[in-house]
Scaffold this active site. Structure first.
Site, PDB file in Angstrom:
ATOM      1  N   TRP A  12       0.836  -1.201   0.000  1.00  0.00           N
ATOM      2  CA  TRP A  12       0.000   0.000   0.000  1.00  0.00           C
ATOM      3  C   TRP A  12       0.863   1.239   0.000  1.00  0.00           C
ATOM      4  O   TRP A  12       2.061   1.180   0.270  1.00  0.00           O
ATOM      5  CB  TRP A  12      -1.034  -0.012   1.131  1.00  0.00           C
ATOM      6  CG  TRP A  12      -0.533  -0.160   2.553  1.00  0.00           C
ATOM      7  CD1 TRP A  12       0.721  -0.534   2.947  1.00  0.00           C
ATOM      8  CD2 TRP A  12      -1.283   0.055   3.746  1.00  0.00           C
ATOM      9  NE1 TRP A  12       0.791  -0.579   4.316  1.00  0.00           N
ATOM     10  CE2 TRP A  12      -0.425  -0.216   4.837  1.00  0.00           C
ATOM     11  CE3 TRP A  12      -2.579   0.447   4.005  1.00  0.00           C
ATOM     12  CZ2 TRP A  12      -0.836  -0.102   6.168  1.00  0.00           C
ATOM     13  CZ3 TRP A  12      -2.993   0.566   5.328  1.00  0.00           C
ATOM     14  CH2 TRP A  12      -2.129   0.290   6.393  1.00  0.00           C
ATOM     15  N   HIS A  22      -9.819  15.871 -13.218  1.00  0.00           N
ATOM     16  CA  HIS A  22     -10.365  16.298 -11.927  1.00  0.00           C
ATOM     17  C   HIS A  22     -11.617  17.133 -12.104  1.00  0.00           C
ATOM     18  O   HIS A  22     -11.949  17.565 -13.209  1.00  0.00           O
ATOM     19  CB  HIS A  22      -9.313  17.044 -11.108  1.00  0.00           C
ATOM     20  CG  HIS A  22      -9.006  18.419 -11.609  1.00  0.00           C
ATOM     21  ND1 HIS A  22      -8.003  18.661 -12.516  1.00  0.00           N
ATOM     22  CD2 HIS A  22      -9.566  19.630 -11.346  1.00  0.00           C
ATOM     23  CE1 HIS A  22      -7.954  19.966 -12.776  1.00  0.00           C
ATOM     24  NE2 HIS A  22      -8.908  20.573 -12.084  1.00  0.00           N
ATOM     25  N   HIS A  49      -6.474  19.629  -7.873  1.00  0.00           N
ATOM     26  CA  HIS A  49      -6.723  19.941  -9.286  1.00  0.00           C
ATOM     27  C   HIS A  49      -5.618  19.340 -10.162  1.00  0.00           C
ATOM     28  O   HIS A  49      -4.989  20.030 -10.956  1.00  0.00           O
ATOM     29  CB  HIS A  49      -6.847  21.458  -9.469  1.00  0.00           C
ATOM     30  CG  HIS A  49      -8.028  22.013  -8.723  1.00  0.00           C
ATOM     31  ND1 HIS A  49      -9.221  22.345  -9.321  1.00  0.00           N
ATOM     32  CD2 HIS A  49      -8.206  22.225  -7.390  1.00  0.00           C
ATOM     33  CE1 HIS A  49     -10.079  22.760  -8.402  1.00  0.00           C
ATOM     34  NE2 HIS A  49      -9.485  22.701  -7.215  1.00  0.00           N
ATOM     35  N   HIS A  87     -14.384  26.509  -5.825  1.00  0.00           N
ATOM     36  CA  HIS A  87     -13.009  26.664  -6.320  1.00  0.00           C
ATOM     37  C   HIS A  87     -12.721  28.120  -6.682  1.00  0.00           C
ATOM     38  O   HIS A  87     -11.592  28.574  -6.568  1.00  0.00           O
ATOM     39  CB  HIS A  87     -12.815  25.761  -7.542  1.00  0.00           C
ATOM     40  CG  HIS A  87     -11.482  25.869  -8.212  1.00  0.00           C
ATOM     41  ND1 HIS A  87     -10.301  25.981  -7.517  1.00  0.00           N
ATOM     42  CD2 HIS A  87     -11.140  25.880  -9.525  1.00  0.00           C
ATOM     43  CE1 HIS A  87      -9.295  26.048  -8.382  1.00  0.00           C
ATOM     44  NE2 HIS A  87      -9.777  26.016  -9.594  1.00  0.00           N
ATOM     45  N   HIS A 139     -13.911  29.479 -15.387  1.00  0.00           N
ATOM     46  CA  HIS A 139     -13.965  29.322 -13.934  1.00  0.00           C
ATOM     47  C   HIS A 139     -14.889  30.366 -13.312  1.00  0.00           C
ATOM     48  O   HIS A 139     -15.750  30.057 -12.493  1.00  0.00           O
ATOM     49  CB  HIS A 139     -12.568  29.451 -13.328  1.00  0.00           C
ATOM     50  CG  HIS A 139     -11.691  28.260 -13.549  1.00  0.00           C
ATOM     51  ND1 HIS A 139     -10.950  28.080 -14.688  1.00  0.00           N
ATOM     52  CD2 HIS A 139     -11.450  27.177 -12.775  1.00  0.00           C
ATOM     53  CE1 HIS A 139     -10.282  26.940 -14.603  1.00  0.00           C
ATOM     54  NE2 HIS A 139     -10.559  26.363 -13.455  1.00  0.00           N
TER      55      HIS A 139
HETATM   56 MN    MN Z   1      -9.383  22.673 -11.566  1.00  0.00          MN
END
Ligand code: MN
Length: 257
Positions: A61, A73, A69, A79, A206
């Site tokens: 593991w 994603h 990001h 954001h 955005h």
């Molecule tokens: Mn992003």
């Protein structure tokens, strides 16, 4: 529950196929680069805990470290400052993670012009051929950028800054405020064009999408395997409490014609 049974039968028979729209996540995965005076996102890194050895004889593991990001994603509304009071990534309603895909192909234009910007008229022209953008759906933009798997190729910078395709500010506002889709999915490292730092407003995808409680998906691949309409997208970001985004596995369901 006939609908779910029919769905499972269609998966079993291959009448519906599952396409992985996700880029592999590794230390080689391209990441956003901001000017050096600003905070920087981290590359994805694996740190081995044990691998069938004296640290853990029967198990392998890792810990991992990454920016939210990084790679394929999901951008949550919080954001961006325009969505600062809206959902974090853990609060995005799961129903909105599944929706119909509208796939718009601008790979020919981008091959000639890496700074190509989608305009409202380009989306309107697609709608004239394929019908209106789907309610609750994803606008997926194919640019051919998924072939650019190295940091250098993905950012494509010269002395004037990065050169990668995106959307004009006017088109971003229209997608966010007037179209019925819940999000925008792209093949580039961010939803905005490489030159979008100088747009008005800066980073309009955005700014407008997050401000309208909508989402972004990045570094998608295999969009060429999707029909223009009819595919279903399943986006699965991690529910990072108070997070602004998350690496996501993004799948598409496609019915054989
Ligand atoms: Mn992003």
């Amino acid at each position: 529950m006939v609908a779910l049974l029919d769905f499972m039968n269609a998966l079993s028979s291959g009448a519906i196929s599952v396409i992985d729209l996700t880029s592999p996540l590794s230390s080689e995965t391209p990441i956003l680069e901001l000017p050096p005076d600003l905070g920087q996102t981290q590359r994805f890194e694996l740190q081995e805990i044990s691998r069938y050895d004296d640290r853990g004889p029967a198990w392998y593991w890792n810990n991992f470290r990454t920016g939210e990001h990084t790679g394929t994603h999901f951008d949550a509304p919080n954001h961006w400052v325009t969505g600062r009071d809206k959902d974090d990534i853990a609060s995005v309603p799961v129903r909105r993670l599944i929706g119909p895909a509208a796939v718009l192909d601008f790979s020919a234009q981008v091959a000639d012009d890496p700074d190509f910007l989608i305009e409202i008229d380009d989306v309107r022209a697609w709608e004239a051929d394929h019908g209106p953008l789907p309610e609750g759906g994803w606008l997926l933009v194919r640019t051919g950028w998924d072939a650019r798997t190295s940091q250098r190729d993905a950012i494509n910078a010269d002395g004037a800054g990065p050169h990668s395709p995106g959307m004009s500010a006017e088109c971003a506002r229209w997608v966010a405020e007037e179209s019925p889709v819940v999000g925008l999915g792209v093949e580039t490292v961010g939803t905005d064009a490489g030159a979008a730092h100088s747009f008005d407003p800066p980073f309009p995808c955005h700014s407008y999408l997050m401000g309208s409680d909508k989402y972004g998906l990045t570094q998608l691949r295999n969009l060429a395997q999707l029909p223009a309409t009819g595919a279903v997208v399943i986006a699965s970001p991690l529910p990072i409490v108070s997070g602004s985004g998350s690496p996501a596995r993004v799948l598409a369901l496609v019915q054989r014609q």
